[in-house]
Enzyme design. Structure first.
Site, PDB file in Angstrom:
ATOM      1  N   ASN A  24     -10.434  -3.059  -2.919  1.00 25.80           N
ATOM      2  CA  ASN A  24      -9.810  -4.345  -2.609  1.00 25.80           C
ATOM      3  C   ASN A  24      -9.176  -4.964  -3.845  1.00 25.80           C
ATOM      4  OD1 ASN A  24      -9.572  -6.936  -0.934  1.00 25.80           O
ATOM      5  ND2 ASN A  24     -10.672  -7.650  -2.750  1.00 25.80           N
ATOM      6  N   GLU A  25      -7.921  -5.341  -3.746  1.00 26.13           N
ATOM      7  CA  GLU A  25      -7.221  -6.109  -4.787  1.00 26.13           C
ATOM      8  C   GLU A  25      -7.574  -5.630  -6.201  1.00 26.13           C
ATOM      9  OE1 GLU A  25      -7.653 -10.359  -4.093  1.00 26.13           O
ATOM     10  OE2 GLU A  25      -6.460 -10.217  -2.257  1.00 26.13           O
TER      11      GLU A  25
ATOM     12  N   TYR B 175      -1.327 -15.118   0.656  1.00 26.32           N
ATOM     13  CA  TYR B 175      -1.803 -16.428   1.107  1.00 26.32           C
ATOM     14  C   TYR B 175      -0.722 -17.447   0.777  1.00 26.32           C
ATOM     15  CZ  TYR B 175      -6.399 -14.264   1.509  1.00 26.32           C
ATOM     16  OH  TYR B 175      -7.443 -13.449   1.868  1.00 26.32           O
TER      17      TYR B 175
ATOM     18  N   GLU C 184      -4.837  -8.756   4.325  1.00 28.59           N
ATOM     19  CA  GLU C 184      -5.302 -10.146   4.135  1.00 28.59           C
ATOM     20  C   GLU C 184      -4.078 -11.037   4.197  1.00 28.59           C
ATOM     21  OE1 GLU C 184      -7.918 -11.235   0.901  1.00 28.59           O
ATOM     22  OE2 GLU C 184      -8.975  -9.309   1.034  1.00 28.59           O
TER      23      GLU C 184
HETATM   24  O1  AHR Z   1     -10.177 -13.801   1.594  1.00 29.27           O
HETATM   25  C1  AHR Z   1     -10.672 -14.399   0.438  1.00 29.27           C
HETATM   26  C2  AHR Z   1     -10.441 -13.559  -0.794  1.00 29.27           C
HETATM   27  O2  AHR Z   1      -9.076 -13.526  -1.075  1.00 29.27           O
HETATM   28  C3  AHR Z   1     -10.826 -12.117  -0.718  1.00 29.27           C
HETATM   29  O3  AHR Z   1     -12.164 -11.912  -1.033  1.00 29.27           O
HETATM   30  C4  AHR Z   1      -9.954 -11.479  -1.749  1.00 29.27           C
HETATM   31  O4  AHR Z   1      -9.652 -10.143  -1.439  1.00 29.27           O
HETATM   32  C5  AHR Z   1      -8.739 -12.370  -1.809  1.00 29.27           C
HETATM   33  O5  AHR Z   1      -8.424 -12.709  -3.095  1.00 29.27           O
END
Ligand code: AHR
Length: 519
Positions: free
Chosen positions: A193-194, A266, A314
């Protein structure tokens, strides 16, 4: 006159253009213009060991609201309403410090550990078997993300074996001892992840990540060669990040092993500017377009190249609870309270994914419950956040093919970036029933937009179903006992006889799904 017209701002020009006299916008449906199959996995979700997503969210052992597995029944019902098709777990950032072996076996004997991703204590009472059982209850495909931060290749390989081994190995026996005889058959596995983010435990540069992921992929496929692998793509779009370079290296080195590359985004209305907030689709689609090109570049010249798609695993609105200071994040648990404009952003994201259905084959809203989520619980019950309703509509009412509809509508320029259409449109089609779903976001804050809608693939027949989400107050929110404020309305109308074009006005700041029947 020509010179005068050239001096007019583009929007004014549009409004006086003869082509649009009497109708500000034109939408044309052509069912032959298929972008791609709408993969059901576009309507996926994500659960992380973070705040109250797992504990107190989907799982609350002592609660009178829980079933015999500790799963909250009220939450399960709300999750069903979303039509979740694939569920990612255990993180997120949490995954990069997680050892799956801590979460199997008798619950009372599992070790409590520090969660150094979020500054919390992890009881490990919810682990692999609980998660996979949960997916079965929800009817979603499980998607497990390995620890590519502080974890090892061997841990990842053994996790695949524990879940999927049909034979009589030590790990398969462990699984049976823990109550699951048949292999779980987990198909989707994330290679971390990331890992591109400096905030990640075990963050690596692209070359080091690729070396690790390649070995992990090889070893995991030896345990089960039918699995599908998702590489950790760009999540870090900061001004100093070389996100394009990250993907280039990852794709170049992993192209013969992976099935997807991930993207994370996001967004937030930080400047309290509605139209600018809903212009984020430009960034989302730019990123998709760049990664699509990078995939093509990695595969070009090799007729047998492995197909690779994008997993947007995400995405969401998240900014109010995005505080810096590591342990503050753990305490606040990212319990974002969503408003009406955030609900509209769900339509914007999903429209972008549907318009790129040829390459985006999975998308996971982050996250399912309490943590930046559509469902919000306390010990006594839950309420549905504003964002729940568009997710449920798109997740359950759709066709199987994404259509490239022609859209001409007034444009705006919310910043120094390029102009974009007030109407953000995607469309899906079910060839068997000849139903077309037209998803239209009017991101104009102040103007209703009248459109002429027509089909070149047969006439629209019968009545048109309307699903509309709108509210006078862009900041309207929900809370316990008060979650009926922002709710969709549905109605039907009969387009004028003749089956040709019909007029429809999309109200300002609204999300509309029109369902049309073609003859
Ligand atoms: O979804 C919240 C966080 O956002 C996750 O843990 C991470 O992968 C991202 O930075």
């Amino acid at each position: 006159m020509k010179r005068f017209l050239r001096l007019l701002p583009p929007l004014l020009l549009f409004q006086v253009s003869p082509a649009f006299l009497g109708a500000q916008a034109v939408i044309k449906i052509d069912t032959d213009r298929v972008i791609g199959e709408v993969d059901p996995h576009l309507f996926g979700n994500f659960t992380e060991h973070l705040g109250r997503c797992i504990y107190g969210g989907i799982f609350e052992e002592a609660s009178p609201l829980a079933d015999e597995n500790g799963f909250r029944k009220d939450v399960l019902e709300a999750v069903h309403g979303l039509g979740v098709t694939v569920l990612r777990w255990p993180g997120g950032n949490f995954a990069s410090g997680y050892n799956w072996m801590d979460g199997i076996g008798p619950r009372d004997q599992r070790p409590a550990r520090r969660d150094d991703a979020w500054g919390a204590l992890e009881s490990n009472r919810f682990g692999t078997d609980e998660f996979l059982k949960y997916c079965q209850r929800v009817g979603a495909e499980p998607y497990l993300c390995i620890n590519a931060g502080l974890g090892s290749v061997d841990e990842a390989r053994k996790w695949v074996e524990y879940c999927n081994e049909p034979g009589d190995t030590y790990l398969a026996r462990q699984r049976r001892k823990n109550g699951r005889d048949k292999p779980w058959g987990v198909k989707y596995w994330g290679l971390g992840n990331e890992v591109d983010g400096p905030w990640q435990l075990g963050h690596k540069n692209a070359a080091d990540y690729a070396t690790f992921a390649l070995e992990a992929a090889k070893a995991m496929r030896r345990a089960d060669d039918s699995i599908q692998l998702i590489a950790s793509g760009s999540s870090n779009f900061g001004p100093d990040s070389d996100w394009v370079g990250w993907n280039r290296t990852v794709l170049d080195r992993l192209k013969s092993e992976i099935d997807y590359i991930s993207l994370h985004t996001y967004i937030g209305n930080r400047d309290n500017n509605f139209e600018q907030f809903l212009a984020a689709s430009r960034d989302i689609e730019d990123r998709i377009a760049v990664v699509k090109g990078q995939i093509e570049a990695a595969r070009v010249g090799n007729p047998n190249a492995r197909p690779i798609h994008i997993a947007f695993d995400e995405w969401n609105v998240w900014y109010r609870t995005m505080v810096s200071g590591e342990f503050a994040i753990g305490r606040t648990g990212l319990e974002e309270k969503y408003n009406f404009e955030d609900a509209l952003a769900m339509g914007m994201f999903l429209n972008s994914f549907i318009r790129h259905a040829d390459v985006v084959k999975m998308a996971n809203l982050a996250q399912l419950v309490n943590v930046i989520a559509p469902i919000f619980t306390n010990k006594q019950g839950l309420f549905l956040q504003t964002i729940y309703f568009p997710l449920a509509e798109y997740g359950t009412e759709r066709g199987f093919e994404s259509l490239d509809v022609l859209v001409r509508a007034p444009e705006y320029r919310p910043d120094s970036g390029r102009a974009l259409s007030y109407l953000d449109v995607s469309s899906t089609y079910d060839p068997k029933t000849r139903r077309v779903f037209l998803n239209v976001l009017n991101r104009g804050e102040k103007q209703d937009i009248a459109a002429q809608i027509s089909s070149v693939s047969g006439a629209v027949t019968g009545s048109v179903n309307v699903w509309e989400l709108n509210h006078a107050d862009l900041k309207a929110t929900h809370s316990f006992g008060n979650d009926k404020v922002v709710r969709p309305v549905t109605r039907t109308f009969q387009p004028a006889a003749g089956g040709g074009a019909f007029a429809y006005t999309f109200p300002k700041h609204s999300l509309t799904v029109l369902t049309l029947q073609l003859n």
